[in-house]
Design a protein around this motif. Structure first.
Motif, PDB file in Angstrom:
ATOM      1  N   SER A 107       0.983  -1.156   0.055  1.00 29.93           N
ATOM      2  CA  SER A 107      -0.006   0.024   0.182  1.00 29.93           C
ATOM      3  C   SER A 107       0.943   1.215  -0.108  1.00 29.93           C
ATOM      4  O   SER A 107       0.257   2.093  -0.516  1.00 29.93           O
ATOM      5  CB  SER A 107      -1.043  -0.010   1.328  1.00 29.93           C
ATOM      6  OG  SER A 107      -0.183   0.141   2.369  1.00 29.93           O
ATOM      7  N   LEU A 125       1.859   0.229  -4.759  1.00 30.83           N
ATOM      8  CA  LEU A 125       0.870   0.719  -5.584  1.00 30.83           C
ATOM      9  C   LEU A 125       0.839   2.102  -5.889  1.00 30.83           C
ATOM     10  O   LEU A 125       0.342   2.330  -6.916  1.00 30.83           O
ATOM     11  CB  LEU A 125      -0.491   0.587  -4.308  1.00 30.83           C
ATOM     12  CG  LEU A 125      -0.928  -1.044  -4.269  1.00 30.83           C
ATOM     13  CD1 LEU A 125      -2.156  -1.061  -3.243  1.00 30.83           C
ATOM     14  CD2 LEU A 125      -1.433  -1.457  -5.717  1.00 30.83           C
ATOM     15  N   PHE A 177       1.334   2.449  -9.202  1.00 35.94           N
ATOM     16  CA  PHE A 177       0.396   2.052 -10.390  1.00 35.94           C
ATOM     17  C   PHE A 177      -0.884   2.639  -9.806  1.00 35.94           C
ATOM     18  O   PHE A 177      -1.673   2.164  -9.277  1.00 35.94           O
ATOM     19  CB  PHE A 177       0.259   0.565 -10.240  1.00 35.94           C
ATOM     20  CG  PHE A 177       1.487  -0.053 -10.585  1.00 35.94           C
ATOM     21  CD1 PHE A 177       2.008  -0.196 -11.824  1.00 35.94           C
ATOM     22  CD2 PHE A 177       2.402  -0.605  -9.678  1.00 35.94           C
ATOM     23  CE1 PHE A 177       3.228  -0.905 -12.234  1.00 35.94           C
ATOM     24  CE2 PHE A 177       3.751  -1.137  -9.870  1.00 35.94           C
ATOM     25  CZ  PHE A 177       3.991  -1.376 -11.235  1.00 35.94           C
ATOM     26  N   GLY A 210      -3.701   3.714 -11.407  1.00 29.24           N
ATOM     27  CA  GLY A 210      -4.923   2.874 -11.765  1.00 29.24           C
ATOM     28  C   GLY A 210      -5.182   1.665 -10.854  1.00 29.24           C
ATOM     29  O   GLY A 210      -6.297   1.661 -10.357  1.00 29.24           O
ATOM     30  N   LEU A 211      -4.359   0.739 -10.870  1.00 31.44           N
ATOM     31  CA  LEU A 211      -4.798  -0.328  -9.810  1.00 31.44           C
ATOM     32  C   LEU A 211      -4.608  -0.007  -8.348  1.00 31.44           C
ATOM     33  O   LEU A 211      -5.707  -0.492  -7.752  1.00 31.44           O
ATOM     34  CB  LEU A 211      -3.221  -1.277  -9.874  1.00 31.44           C
ATOM     35  CG  LEU A 211      -3.337  -2.555  -9.087  1.00 31.44           C
ATOM     36  CD1 LEU A 211      -4.452  -3.444  -9.394  1.00 31.44           C
ATOM     37  CD2 LEU A 211      -1.751  -3.169  -9.066  1.00 31.44           C
ATOM     38  N   GLU A 212      -4.218   0.901  -7.918  1.00 34.17           N
ATOM     39  CA  GLU A 212      -4.534   1.452  -6.390  1.00 34.17           C
ATOM     40  C   GLU A 212      -5.860   2.105  -6.313  1.00 34.17           C
ATOM     41  O   GLU A 212      -6.526   1.856  -5.431  1.00 34.17           O
ATOM     42  CB  GLU A 212      -3.486   2.554  -6.102  1.00 34.17           C
ATOM     43  CG  GLU A 212      -3.527   3.260  -4.618  1.00 34.17           C
ATOM     44  CD  GLU A 212      -2.772   4.427  -4.320  1.00 34.17           C
ATOM     45  OE1 GLU A 212      -3.047   5.155  -5.186  1.00 34.17           O
ATOM     46  OE2 GLU A 212      -2.370   4.492  -3.034  1.00 34.17           O
ATOM     47  N   ARG A 251      -8.435   1.303  -8.238  1.00 37.76           N
ATOM     48  CA  ARG A 251      -9.236   0.050  -8.282  1.00 37.76           C
ATOM     49  C   ARG A 251      -9.337  -0.682  -6.873  1.00 37.76           C
ATOM     50  O   ARG A 251     -10.472  -1.286  -6.606  1.00 37.76           O
ATOM     51  CB  ARG A 251      -9.004  -0.953  -9.457  1.00 37.76           C
ATOM     52  CG  ARG A 251      -9.261  -0.334 -10.927  1.00 37.76           C
ATOM     53  CD  ARG A 251      -9.622  -1.351 -11.728  1.00 37.76           C
ATOM     54  NE  ARG A 251      -8.242  -2.083 -11.911  1.00 37.76           N
ATOM     55  CZ  ARG A 251      -7.284  -1.666 -12.826  1.00 37.76           C
ATOM     56  NH1 ARG A 251      -7.405  -0.284 -13.520  1.00 37.76           N
ATOM     57  NH2 ARG A 251      -5.939  -2.246 -12.803  1.00 37.76           N
ATOM     58  N   LEU A 252      -8.232  -1.053  -6.294  1.00 34.11           N
ATOM     59  CA  LEU A 252      -8.287  -1.702  -5.293  1.00 34.11           C
ATOM     60  C   LEU A 252      -8.878  -0.865  -4.027  1.00 34.11           C
ATOM     61  O   LEU A 252      -9.370  -1.582  -3.296  1.00 34.11           O
ATOM     62  CB  LEU A 252      -6.858  -2.244  -4.885  1.00 34.11           C
ATOM     63  CG  LEU A 252      -6.066  -3.308  -5.720  1.00 34.11           C
ATOM     64  CD1 LEU A 252      -4.845  -3.398  -5.182  1.00 34.11           C
ATOM     65  CD2 LEU A 252      -6.791  -4.770  -5.642  1.00 34.11           C
ATOM     66  N   ARG A 277     -12.660  -1.100  -4.354  1.00 35.24           N
ATOM     67  CA  ARG A 277     -12.796  -2.602  -3.766  1.00 35.24           C
ATOM     68  C   ARG A 277     -13.132  -2.840  -2.414  1.00 35.24           C
ATOM     69  O   ARG A 277     -13.904  -3.405  -1.741  1.00 35.24           O
ATOM     70  CB  ARG A 277     -12.112  -3.707  -4.429  1.00 35.24           C
ATOM     71  CG  ARG A 277     -12.345  -3.907  -5.931  1.00 35.24           C
ATOM     72  CD  ARG A 277     -11.582  -5.062  -6.574  1.00 35.24           C
ATOM     73  NE  ARG A 277     -11.791  -6.280  -5.799  1.00 35.24           N
ATOM     74  CZ  ARG A 277     -11.370  -7.414  -6.228  1.00 35.24           C
ATOM     75  NH1 ARG A 277     -10.489  -7.720  -7.230  1.00 35.24           N
ATOM     76  NH2 ARG A 277     -11.716  -8.596  -5.690  1.00 35.24           N
TER      77      ARG A 277
END
Lengths: 272, 346
Positions: B270, B274, B277, B279-281, B283-284, B287
């Protein structure tokens, strides 16, 4: 579209409302909703009452429900006064659209403390509110400090004083205080459990009632309740507790505060 | 007299430190805010205010030209990537506009120095939270940009900041902090007054530019801080106290080392991986928020989901409300004609 969630700033919402009217979609509108009663009515026109709601989700806070029942059932005697305090020295103001009067529509009252004003009226089950005096300080058209005295007409017909202090310039109690005949209770709307507590009355008697609360204790729970009621209202035709028509008194209070303090008008203001 | 500029002077820490500096005889303070709305509280207290716009380099240069020390006290918010972006934009603009004669101070946090490895891996000094990682990024970025332009730079790593205007202190005073029910261990706190002293010392050259950790010593307990703000009392003992951390006496076996390393996966992901990245951060993070919300909503009893009480706001015919009879009527009564929409398919 079945539902449109309108979260654009106050000054940029007309397209959202228009689209909803044209498509027949229901609307959940972010606060603030309107600066004047007539504007409130204008926005409401075209929507059945259960199909237009305002995000006053703090009405679903468990502590707010309990406070409301204390007013209604009177275990501490009748309510004798209310004070609504919001903000403090250096409370975050401005930034992005919030510094633009045309977009934001107002300052501390309209965009932040509206939750507390709304909750004060909701908890007391107010039927009318009348602002006797109000003083404000402005910056770039936005209110940043308000001190006001009003009276609230309760369900039993009694008038009680409502004291208002909303400020980014001075320290406030940051709570809604309900003065009953035998006891005072303080609600902190921005604590997850509502922070409802009884205040010492001089007899050494003080306790917290937080553990007694049931219901929404977090923002997620408040939002879930609000949206559940909204969705069910769409099916049943019954307006929920945040239906726009049930927030009229809040708009009334905001309009009176701005009018009494001589606040600059907004392009979207329409008055009687 | 040295002149200190505080960027973010309308923030909680920035305002109190600016006020404390403004009453000193040895320095002058200039409060930097983004716009008149943000600076209203600074002007109310009589601070010398300047507005800044990071998109206007020449304006920044003019605003900073008479300063001896420029301090970044802004608070980054958002995801780790968003915090990094905001820090980078501000530091690039500010340090690109400041002259060599203006030294720079970046305010960081002791959170960047807390070893996530704890007693087993005390040498593993990686940031444990996205905030700590962002502050570590800011430290490095400020150092690099300042050195490139020949600007002297200091980093102040602050403990939990207390003061008359700080929310944590006010909460203590209001009795909202559970730790007050028992004394608890000494904490890592620093008072705004100490920060003001440190800035004054740096501005006047009494301390060299370097990296500092600001913590009040002896360590204060929370109940002592509450007593300080309630009645001005200070702890009786000024003897140094243990930090309150306990070192595990058990030997660090390979098994425990492996376990401790595994425990670092989440904070490392974290705070270090992350943010690279975004975009990935994002999205996660979404979620994660969904999961939290689902858990909270599942905990909500069905019995309290629905509202059974009637709400009546306003009474038709009351003075002042006669012009609005259509929507001020009993909301559960017959619908007034004005609100029935023709052609609404729903």
């Amino acid at each position: 579209m079945d539902i449109i969630l309108v979260t654009t700033p106050y000054g940029a919402r007309e397209a959202g409302y228009r689209t909803a009217r044209e498509t027949g979609a229901a609307v959940m509108a972010e606060k603030p909703f309107a600066r004047t009663l007539v504007r409130h009515q204008e926005i409401s026109r075209g929507f059945e009452p259960h199909r237009l709601c305002v995000c006053h989700q703090r009405r679903y806070l468990a502590a707010a429900g309990l406070a409301r029942s204390l007013v209604r059932e009177g275990p501490f005697g009748p309510l004798t006064g209310v004070s609504c305090h919001f903000g403090g020295v250096g409370h975050r103001l401005g930034g992005g659209y919030a510094s633009d009067f045309a977009l934001a529509g107002g300052g501390l009252i309209f965009n932040l403390a509206v939750h507390d004003l709304d909750l004060s009226l909701f908890i007391t089950d107010a039927r009318r509110v009348a602002v006797r005096e109000a003083s404000m300080e402005f910056e770039s058209g936005l209110d940043i400090h308000t001190r006001a005295a009003a009276s609230v007409t309760l369900a039993d017909g009694r008038d009680i004083p409502l004291t208002i202090l909303l400020s980014a310039l001075v320290e406030t109690e940051r709570s809604i205080r309900l003065d009953f005949e035998k006891l005072s209770v303080r609600l902190r709307p921005y604590q997850s459990d509502g922070g409802l507590e009884a205040l010492t009355t001089g007899s050494g008697f003080a306790f917290r009632v937080g553990e007694m609360q049931t219901g929404a204790r977090s923002m997620n729970q408040m939002l879930a309740q609000m949206w559940t009621e909204f969705r069910d209202g769409l099916a049943s035709g019954v307006p929920g507790r945040v239906a726009a028509r049930h927030t009229l008194l809040t708009t009334d209070l905001i309009e009176q505060l701005y009018a009494k303090a001589g606040a600059p008008g907004h392009p979207l203001d329409t008055v009687r | 007299m040295k002149r200190i500029g505080i960027i973010g002077a309308n923030g909680q820490v920035g305002l109190e430190v600016s006020l404390l500096l403004s009453v000193r005889d040895d320095v002058e303070v200039v409060a930097f805010c983004r716009n008149p709305v943000a600076s209203a509280v600074c002007r109310r207290f009589g601070l010398d205010v300047r507005h800044y716009n990071i998109a206007d380099p020449s304006g920044l240069t003019r605003a900073f030209e008479d300063l001896d020390l420029l301090v970044d006290m802004t608070l980054p918010v958002g995801t780790a990537a968003e915090m990094r972006l905001a820090i980078d934009k501000l530091l690039t603009a500010v340090l690109g506009a400041a002259s060599k004669k203006t030294a720079f101070v970046y305010t960081s946090s002791v959170a960047v120095t807390i070893a996530p490895g704890g007693p087993v891996l005390p040498f593993l000094f990686l940031p444990r939270t996205p905030y700590a990682a962002a502050k570590r990024f800011g430290e490095a970025r400020a150092g690099k940009l300042a050195r490139a332009r020949g600007i002297a730079v200091s980093v102040l790593r602050l403990g939990q900041v207390h003061g008359r205007l700080q929310a944590v202190s006010l909460d203590l005073l209001a009795g909202k902090t559970p730790a007050l029910e028992e004394p608890g261990p000494p904490t890592c706190v620093v008072f705004c007054r100490t920060i003001a002293d440190a800035l004054s010392a740096l501005a006047e050259g009494r301390e060299p530019h370097d990296r500092y950790t600001l913590l009040s010593e002896p360590r204060w307990r929370l109940d002592e801080i509450a007593a300080l703000y309630a009645d001005g009392s200070v702890p009786a003992s000024t003897a140094p106290r243990p930090s309150g951390s306990t070192r595990d006496a058990r030997p660090a076996t390979p098994h425990r080392w492996a376990r401790a390393l595994l425990d670092q996966v989440k904070p490392l992901a974290s705070s270090v991986v992350l943010p690279r990245f975004p975009g990935l951060e994002a999205r996660l993070a979404t979620r994660w928020r969904h999961a939290v919300a689902a858990g909270e909503i599942a905990a909500l009893p069905d019995a309290v989901r629905y509202w059974s009480e009637r709400i009546v706001l306003g009474t038709p015919g009351e003075p002042g409300m006669s012009s609005l009879p259509d929507i001020r009527a009993d909301p559960f009564g017959p619908e007034p004609p004005a609100l029935i929409v023709k052609g609404n398919p729903k």
